[in-house]
Enzyme design. Structure first.
Site, PDB file in Angstrom:
ATOM      1  N   CYS A   8       0.870  -1.185   0.000  1.00  0.00           N
ATOM      2  CA  CYS A   8       0.000   0.000   0.000  1.00  0.00           C
ATOM      3  C   CYS A   8       0.898   1.224   0.000  1.00  0.00           C
ATOM      4  O   CYS A   8       2.062   1.149  -0.427  1.00  0.00           O
ATOM      5  CB  CYS A   8      -1.004  -0.019   1.151  1.00  0.00           C
ATOM      6  N   ASN A  11       2.195   1.415   4.409  1.00  0.00           N
ATOM      7  CA  ASN A  11       2.451   0.140   5.105  1.00  0.00           C
ATOM      8  C   ASN A  11       2.104   0.230   6.597  1.00  0.00           C
ATOM      9  O   ASN A  11       2.741  -0.420   7.425  1.00  0.00           O
ATOM     10  CB  ASN A  11       3.902  -0.331   4.902  1.00  0.00           C
ATOM     11  N   CYS A  13      -1.649   0.937   7.352  1.00  0.00           N
ATOM     12  CA  CYS A  13      -3.099   0.718   7.453  1.00  0.00           C
ATOM     13  C   CYS A  13      -3.558  -0.532   6.702  1.00  0.00           C
ATOM     14  O   CYS A  13      -3.965  -1.528   7.314  1.00  0.00           O
ATOM     15  CB  CYS A  13      -3.871   1.931   6.935  1.00  0.00           C
ATOM     16  N   ARG A  14      -3.520  -0.487   5.356  1.00  0.00           N
ATOM     17  CA  ARG A  14      -4.128  -1.558   4.558  1.00  0.00           C
ATOM     18  C   ARG A  14      -3.253  -2.794   4.414  1.00  0.00           C
ATOM     19  O   ARG A  14      -3.717  -3.915   4.651  1.00  0.00           O
ATOM     20  CB  ARG A  14      -4.508  -1.024   3.164  1.00  0.00           C
ATOM     21  N   SER A  15      -1.999  -2.617   3.983  1.00  0.00           N
ATOM     22  CA  SER A  15      -1.191  -3.825   3.714  1.00  0.00           C
ATOM     23  C   SER A  15      -0.847  -4.622   4.978  1.00  0.00           C
ATOM     24  O   SER A  15      -0.735  -5.848   4.891  1.00  0.00           O
ATOM     25  CB  SER A  15       0.053  -3.510   2.874  1.00  0.00           C
ATOM     26  N   ASP A 125      -8.332   3.993   0.970  1.00  0.00           N
ATOM     27  CA  ASP A 125      -7.338   4.366   1.979  1.00  0.00           C
ATOM     28  C   ASP A 125      -8.068   4.909   3.203  1.00  0.00           C
ATOM     29  O   ASP A 125      -8.730   5.947   3.128  1.00  0.00           O
ATOM     30  CB  ASP A 125      -6.418   5.438   1.378  1.00  0.00           C
TER      31      ASP A 125
HETATM   32  P1  4NP Z   1      -1.866   2.863   4.016  1.00  0.00           P
HETATM   33  O1  4NP Z   1      -2.521   4.214   4.581  1.00  0.00           O
HETATM   34  O2  4NP Z   1      -1.281   3.175   2.668  1.00  0.00           O
HETATM   35  O3  4NP Z   1      -3.037   1.946   3.921  1.00  0.00           O
HETATM   36  O4  4NP Z   1      -0.835   2.421   5.032  1.00  0.00           O
HETATM   37  C1  4NP Z   1      -1.820   5.422   4.674  1.00  0.00           C
HETATM   38  C2  4NP Z   1      -0.944   5.618   5.722  1.00  0.00           C
HETATM   39  C3  4NP Z   1      -0.282   6.819   5.846  1.00  0.00           C
HETATM   40  C4  4NP Z   1      -0.493   7.814   4.910  1.00  0.00           C
HETATM   41  C5  4NP Z   1      -1.352   7.611   3.860  1.00  0.00           C
HETATM   42  C6  4NP Z   1      -2.021   6.410   3.739  1.00  0.00           C
HETATM   43  N1  4NP Z   1       0.178   9.057   5.063  1.00  0.00           N
HETATM   44  O5  4NP Z   1      -0.071   9.945   4.239  1.00  0.00           O
HETATM   45  O6  4NP Z   1       0.986   9.219   5.989  1.00  0.00           O
END
Ligand code: 4NP
Length: 162
Positions: A8, A11, A13-15, A125
């Site tokens: 993702c 790394n 939230c989703r993955s 997201d």
């Molecule tokens: P992820 O979510 O890609 O599912 O881990 C996010 C985590 C952090 C951010 C964006 C999306 N960020 O902008 O810090």
């Protein structure tokens, strides 16, 4: 050994949830030993951090432990070290393909292509939203994982491109 990397942006939230969900699925099938499972993000923002507390809480609700995971960034070598790179959204997929080295044989796929009966193309997201977004991510992951596993099985061992 089949080597699967979930990808993702951050790394956190989703993955991490995807890694936990896939590991739980293959463990339930007593097939854990066949797989090397990891996750990464395209961005460097959160390197070394544990998953977002909301992802940890969502996984816990389903009896899945992800708190010991640590965020890392996608590397060019991941295209050699993994057979499958499973992207949570189209942006992750495009960023990954842009990083692919010439001799990197990993198959990069969109996770949502394994979720039947939906027009949603990206795992949303949840980072900037409320807790309910994490429940939605978990639900989509659960719907797609058995189909991802079936696709991996259909591709067989070794390089999926051979
Ligand atoms: P992820 O979510 O890609 O599912 O881990 C996010 C985590 C952090 C951010 C964006 C999306 N960020 O902008 O810090």
């Amino acid at each position: 050994m089949k080597r699967i990397l979930f990808l993702c942006l951050g790394n956190i939230c989703r993955s991490p949830l995807a890694e936990g969900a896939f590991r739980t699925l293959v463990t339930a099938k007593e097939r854990h030993a066949e797989f090397q499972i990891d996750s990464a993000g395209t961005a460097a923002f959160h390197i070394g951090k544990p998953p977002d507390p909301r992802s940890i809480a969502e996984a816990s609700k389903h009896g899945v432990e992800i708190a010991s995971q640590r965020a890392r960034q996608l590397h060019r070598d991941d295209f050699r070290r993994f057979d499958w790179i499973v992207a949570m959204d189209g942006s992750n997929l495009a960023e990954a393909e842009a990083l692919r080295p010439k001799d990197g044989a990993a198959r990069v796929v969109a996770f949502m292509s394994f979720v039947p009966g939906t027009a949603i193309r990206d795992v949303p997201d949840p980072y900037y939203g409320g807790d309910e977004g994490f429940g939605e991510v978990w639900q989509l992951l659960g719907a797609g994982m058995p189909h991802l596993l079936a696709a991996i099985d259909a591709a067989g061992d070794g390089s999926p491109r051979s």
